[in-house]
Design a protein around this motif. Structure first.
Motif, PDB file in Angstrom:
ATOM      1  N   ARG A  76      -3.220  38.891   1.738  1.00 58.37           N
ATOM      2  CA  ARG A  76      -3.156  38.765   0.275  1.00 58.37           C
ATOM      3  C   ARG A  76      -2.012  39.632  -0.211  1.00 58.37           C
ATOM      4  O   ARG A  76      -2.042  40.851  -0.076  1.00 58.37           O
ATOM      5  CB  ARG A  76      -4.467  39.215  -0.372  1.00 58.37           C
ATOM      6  CG  ARG A  76      -4.492  39.046  -1.893  1.00 58.37           C
ATOM      7  CD  ARG A  76      -5.813  39.542  -2.473  1.00 58.37           C
ATOM      8  NE  ARG A  76      -5.895  39.304  -3.904  1.00 58.37           N
ATOM      9  CZ  ARG A  76      -5.376  40.120  -4.835  1.00 58.37           C
ATOM     10  NH1 ARG A  76      -4.742  41.230  -4.458  1.00 58.37           N
ATOM     11  NH2 ARG A  76      -5.500  39.849  -6.127  1.00 58.37           N
ATOM     12  N   ASP A  77      -0.986  39.003  -0.767  1.00 58.17           N
ATOM     13  CA  ASP A  77       0.220  39.715  -1.185  1.00 58.17           C
ATOM     14  C   ASP A  77       0.713  39.123  -2.500  1.00 58.17           C
ATOM     15  O   ASP A  77       1.601  38.262  -2.519  1.00 58.17           O
ATOM     16  CB  ASP A  77       1.293  39.606  -0.107  1.00 58.17           C
ATOM     17  CG  ASP A  77       2.525  40.454  -0.411  1.00 58.17           C
ATOM     18  OD1 ASP A  77       2.539  41.117  -1.461  1.00 58.17           O
ATOM     19  OD2 ASP A  77       3.464  40.439   0.406  1.00 58.17           O
ATOM     20  N   PRO A  78       0.130  39.551  -3.638  1.00 55.36           N
ATOM     21  CA  PRO A  78       0.505  38.980  -4.930  1.00 55.36           C
ATOM     22  C   PRO A  78       2.001  39.047  -5.227  1.00 55.36           C
ATOM     23  O   PRO A  78       2.548  38.126  -5.843  1.00 55.36           O
ATOM     24  CB  PRO A  78      -0.305  39.826  -5.930  1.00 55.36           C
ATOM     25  CG  PRO A  78      -1.471  40.322  -5.142  1.00 55.36           C
ATOM     26  CD  PRO A  78      -0.938  40.561  -3.764  1.00 55.36           C
ATOM     27  N   GLU A  79       2.674  40.130  -4.802  1.00 51.66           N
ATOM     28  CA  GLU A  79       4.103  40.255  -5.087  1.00 51.66           C
ATOM     29  C   GLU A  79       4.910  39.159  -4.416  1.00 51.66           C
ATOM     30  O   GLU A  79       5.952  38.742  -4.916  1.00 51.66           O
ATOM     31  CB  GLU A  79       4.612  41.629  -4.636  1.00 51.66           C
ATOM     32  CG  GLU A  79       4.097  42.780  -5.486  1.00 51.66           C
ATOM     33  CD  GLU A  79       4.765  44.091  -5.126  1.00 51.66           C
ATOM     34  OE1 GLU A  79       5.712  44.071  -4.288  1.00 51.66           O
ATOM     35  OE2 GLU A  79       4.361  45.130  -5.662  1.00 51.66           O
ATOM     36  N   ALA A  80       4.413  38.671  -3.268  1.00 50.75           N
ATOM     37  CA  ALA A  80       5.085  37.583  -2.558  1.00 50.75           C
ATOM     38  C   ALA A  80       4.501  36.222  -2.926  1.00 50.75           C
ATOM     39  O   ALA A  80       4.861  35.204  -2.330  1.00 50.75           O
ATOM     40  CB  ALA A  80       4.986  37.806  -1.054  1.00 50.75           C
ATOM     41  N   GLY A  81       3.584  36.216  -3.895  1.00 47.50           N
ATOM     42  CA  GLY A  81       2.969  34.961  -4.314  1.00 47.50           C
ATOM     43  C   GLY A  81       1.897  34.452  -3.376  1.00 47.50           C
ATOM     44  O   GLY A  81       1.502  33.287  -3.452  1.00 47.50           O
ATOM     45  N   VAL A  82       1.381  35.329  -2.491  1.00 49.43           N
ATOM     46  CA  VAL A  82       0.346  34.932  -1.539  1.00 49.43           C
ATOM     47  C   VAL A  82      -1.002  35.444  -2.045  1.00 49.43           C
ATOM     48  O   VAL A  82      -1.360  36.613  -1.862  1.00 49.43           O
ATOM     49  CB  VAL A  82       0.625  35.487  -0.128  1.00 49.43           C
ATOM     50  CG1 VAL A  82      -0.466  35.055   0.841  1.00 49.43           C
ATOM     51  CG2 VAL A  82       1.995  35.040   0.357  1.00 49.43           C
ATOM     52  N   VAL A  83      -1.741  34.565  -2.727  1.00 50.10           N
ATOM     53  CA  VAL A  83      -3.061  34.909  -3.250  1.00 50.10           C
ATOM     54  C   VAL A  83      -4.013  33.790  -2.853  1.00 50.10           C
ATOM     55  O   VAL A  83      -4.095  32.760  -3.526  1.00 50.10           O
ATOM     56  CB  VAL A  83      -3.054  35.074  -4.783  1.00 50.10           C
ATOM     57  CG1 VAL A  83      -4.444  35.482  -5.282  1.00 50.10           C
ATOM     58  CG2 VAL A  83      -2.014  36.105  -5.209  1.00 50.10           C
ATOM     59  N   PRO A  84      -4.730  33.948  -1.725  1.00 51.56           N
ATOM     60  CA  PRO A  84      -5.601  32.885  -1.244  1.00 51.56           C
ATOM     61  C   PRO A  84      -6.659  32.480  -2.274  1.00 51.56           C
ATOM     62  O   PRO A  84      -7.278  33.346  -2.909  1.00 51.56           O
ATOM     63  CB  PRO A  84      -6.257  33.498  -0.001  1.00 51.56           C
ATOM     64  CG  PRO A  84      -5.349  34.604   0.407  1.00 51.56           C
ATOM     65  CD  PRO A  84      -4.779  35.139  -0.858  1.00 51.56           C
ATOM     66  N   GLU A  85      -6.854  31.197  -2.436  1.00 53.27           N
ATOM     67  CA  GLU A  85      -7.883  30.712  -3.337  1.00 53.27           C
ATOM     68  C   GLU A  85      -9.250  31.093  -2.783  1.00 53.27           C
ATOM     69  O   GLU A  85      -9.525  30.940  -1.594  1.00 53.27           O
ATOM     70  CB  GLU A  85      -7.777  29.188  -3.458  1.00 53.27           C
ATOM     71  CG  GLU A  85      -8.718  28.593  -4.490  1.00 53.27           C
ATOM     72  CD  GLU A  85      -8.513  27.106  -4.671  1.00 53.27           C
ATOM     73  OE1 GLU A  85      -9.325  26.486  -5.382  1.00 53.27           O
ATOM     74  OE2 GLU A  85      -7.547  26.570  -4.094  1.00 53.27           O
ATOM     75  N   GLY A  86     -10.090  31.622  -3.645  1.00 55.39           N
ATOM     76  CA  GLY A  86     -11.416  32.032  -3.217  1.00 55.39           C
ATOM     77  C   GLY A  86     -11.493  33.472  -2.752  1.00 55.39           C
ATOM     78  O   GLY A  86     -12.534  33.902  -2.240  1.00 55.39           O
ATOM     79  N   PHE A  87     -10.441  34.241  -2.939  1.00 57.28           N
ATOM     80  CA  PHE A  87     -10.407  35.652  -2.542  1.00 57.28           C
ATOM     81  C   PHE A  87     -10.123  36.472  -3.793  1.00 57.28           C
ATOM     82  O   PHE A  87      -9.035  36.404  -4.360  1.00 57.28           O
ATOM     83  CB  PHE A  87      -9.318  35.859  -1.499  1.00 57.28           C
ATOM     84  CG  PHE A  87      -9.191  37.285  -0.975  1.00 57.28           C
ATOM     85  CD1 PHE A  87      -9.995  38.325  -1.416  1.00 57.28           C
ATOM     86  CD2 PHE A  87      -8.237  37.587  -0.010  1.00 57.28           C
ATOM     87  CE1 PHE A  87      -9.862  39.615  -0.934  1.00 57.28           C
ATOM     88  CE2 PHE A  87      -8.080  38.887   0.490  1.00 57.28           C
ATOM     89  CZ  PHE A  87      -8.896  39.885   0.015  1.00 57.28           C
TER      90      PHE A  87
END
Length: 407
Positions: free
Chosen positions: A185-196
């Motif tokens: 999970r890396d919001p700065e890189a745009g990686v935000v898994p759905e359901g997490f």
């Protein structure tokens, strides 16, 4: 500061960083901020991920080399030492021991860039009894669907790599064991898994710059390439995953011992500086005896932790011996609380205030008798090993075998 007569190059580097970190420690504590500046310093010094094998960009440092470095950092900044342990032990060690090549490369890349992986074991109703977790990972085709809550997750909200332990179910809902799942999970890189979702952060007594948060998994889909599967499959893999925790346990004990060593340094300095009744406190025999007991406790803890760091578990394990790790962490954590408490007592009212670091160090060190296996659970594990018996805790908690592996 008093140190060993001989130091490794990494210790020397850590000592230089500790001198930088010491004046910053109060800021991270009072502001309740994660110490990103210190993390960057540790990245540039090559301390983050130093246990990662050279072929993945690390240095292949041993557990012993790591604890030598951790002690130096812990003398100055508990928060930085906590990050350092989790960037070299625990989840990192598990992935390097059991992961696939892509998994190792991914975790190495993240950690060497400054990430502190989060180990997601504890739940609202499953703390010491880790195998009673209720978070599930249900097989759906070639994927797994994760559902559940993890609580008191160190680094929740700042960690990018998460090693999530969950009960594995087949497509029909039959339990297969407990497995580990690598989730990024890396919001700065745009990686935000759905359901997490990252839930509320706890307001802690000490280590205030480290978030302790709830993580919620609601139908989060992960591919089978995210499964961290030790030899033996899910049924026996839980024991291997928990065995990897023994390195983390040695690291946690070393942080506690390092904080105690730092408090001992402050006490020695203050006894020489402070005068009462017309003479230095250093001349009062009662305080001398307290200091001697403090020194003996720190020294004994250091020896036990280093012994555990060079040990090996059964069957050629790459991780420290579980009995030695439990004994060392138990002893070091409880000893550290007493040492820091005595140091604060020597300072009197000044130690109780925030002009000296003792009150922060006392709040910080208190958690090490709780997290990573409480002192009581570890004592039960040690006693079980000495008596050759299996206790409920060693069968189903942070013990080596784990309930599922024992079946």
């Amino acid at each position: 500061m008093k140190h060993d007569n001989q130091s490794s190059p990494r210790q020397a580097v850590a000592r230089e960083l500790a001198a930088r970190f010491a004046p910053r420690a109060a800021h991270w504590d009072q502001a309740r901020e994660y110490c990103w500046r210190n993390v960057q310093d540790m990245v540039e010094a090559g301390l983050m991920g130093m246990t990662i094998p050279e072929r993945y960009g690390g240095q292949g440092a041993s557990w012993l080399e790591t604890v030598l470095v951790v002690e130096e950092i812990a003398r100055a900044c508990t928060l930085s030492a906590r990050i350092l342990v989790e960037a070299n032990m625990g989840a990192v060690g598990a992935v390097m021991a059991y992961g696939t090549e892509p998994q190792r490369e991914m975790v190495a890349r993240q950690v060497l860039a400054g990430d502190k992986p989060a180990i997601c074991i504890t739940e609202p109703e499953a703390g010491s009894a880790a195998s009673q977790m209720t978070t599930t990972a249900r097989r759906t085709g070639s994927d797994y669907v994760l559902n559940g809550r993890k609580h008191w997750i160190t680094g929740g909200g700042v960690s990018r790599v998460h090693l999530v332990l969950a009960r594995v179910l087949d497509a029909a809902g039959n339990e297969e064991g407990i497995g580990g799942f690598l989730v990024v999970r890396d919001p700065e890189a745009g990686v935000v898994p759905e359901g997490f979702t990252v839930g509320p952060r706890e307001r802690t007594m000490g280590l205030c710059g480290m978030p302790e948060a709830e993580l919620v998994f609601d139908g989060m889909v992960v591919g089978e390439n995210c499964v961290l599967q030790p030899p033996g499959g899910f049924r026996r893999g839980f024991a291997a995953l928990m065995n990897a925790y023994n390195s983390q346990r040695v690291g946690a004990g070393t942080i506690a011992m390092g904080v105690a060593a730092g408090a001992l340094d402050h006490a020695r300095r203050y006894l020489r500086e402070r005068r009462q009744f017309g003479r230095p406190l250093a001349e009062f025999q009662g305080l001398q005896w307290m200091l001697a007991d403090m020194d003996a406790g720190v020294h004994a803890s250091r020896l036990m932790l280093r012994e555990a760091a060079v040990s090996r578990g059964p069957d050629g394990s790459a991780f420290p011996d579980p009995m030695m790790a439990a004994r060392a962490k138990m002893f070091a954590s409880e000893t550290a609380v007493r040492v820091v408490n005595d140091a604060l007592q020597m300072f009197g009212a000044r130690g109780y205030g925030n002009k000296e670091p003792l009150e922060r160090m006392y709040r910080d060190v208190r958690m090490f008798t709780i997290a990573g296996g409480t002192a009581q659970i570890l004592k039960t594990q040690v006693a079980g090993g000495l008596l050759g018996i299996k206790t409920p805790q060693t069968r189903g908690g942070y013990g080596v075998a784990g309930r599922l592996a024992a079946e």
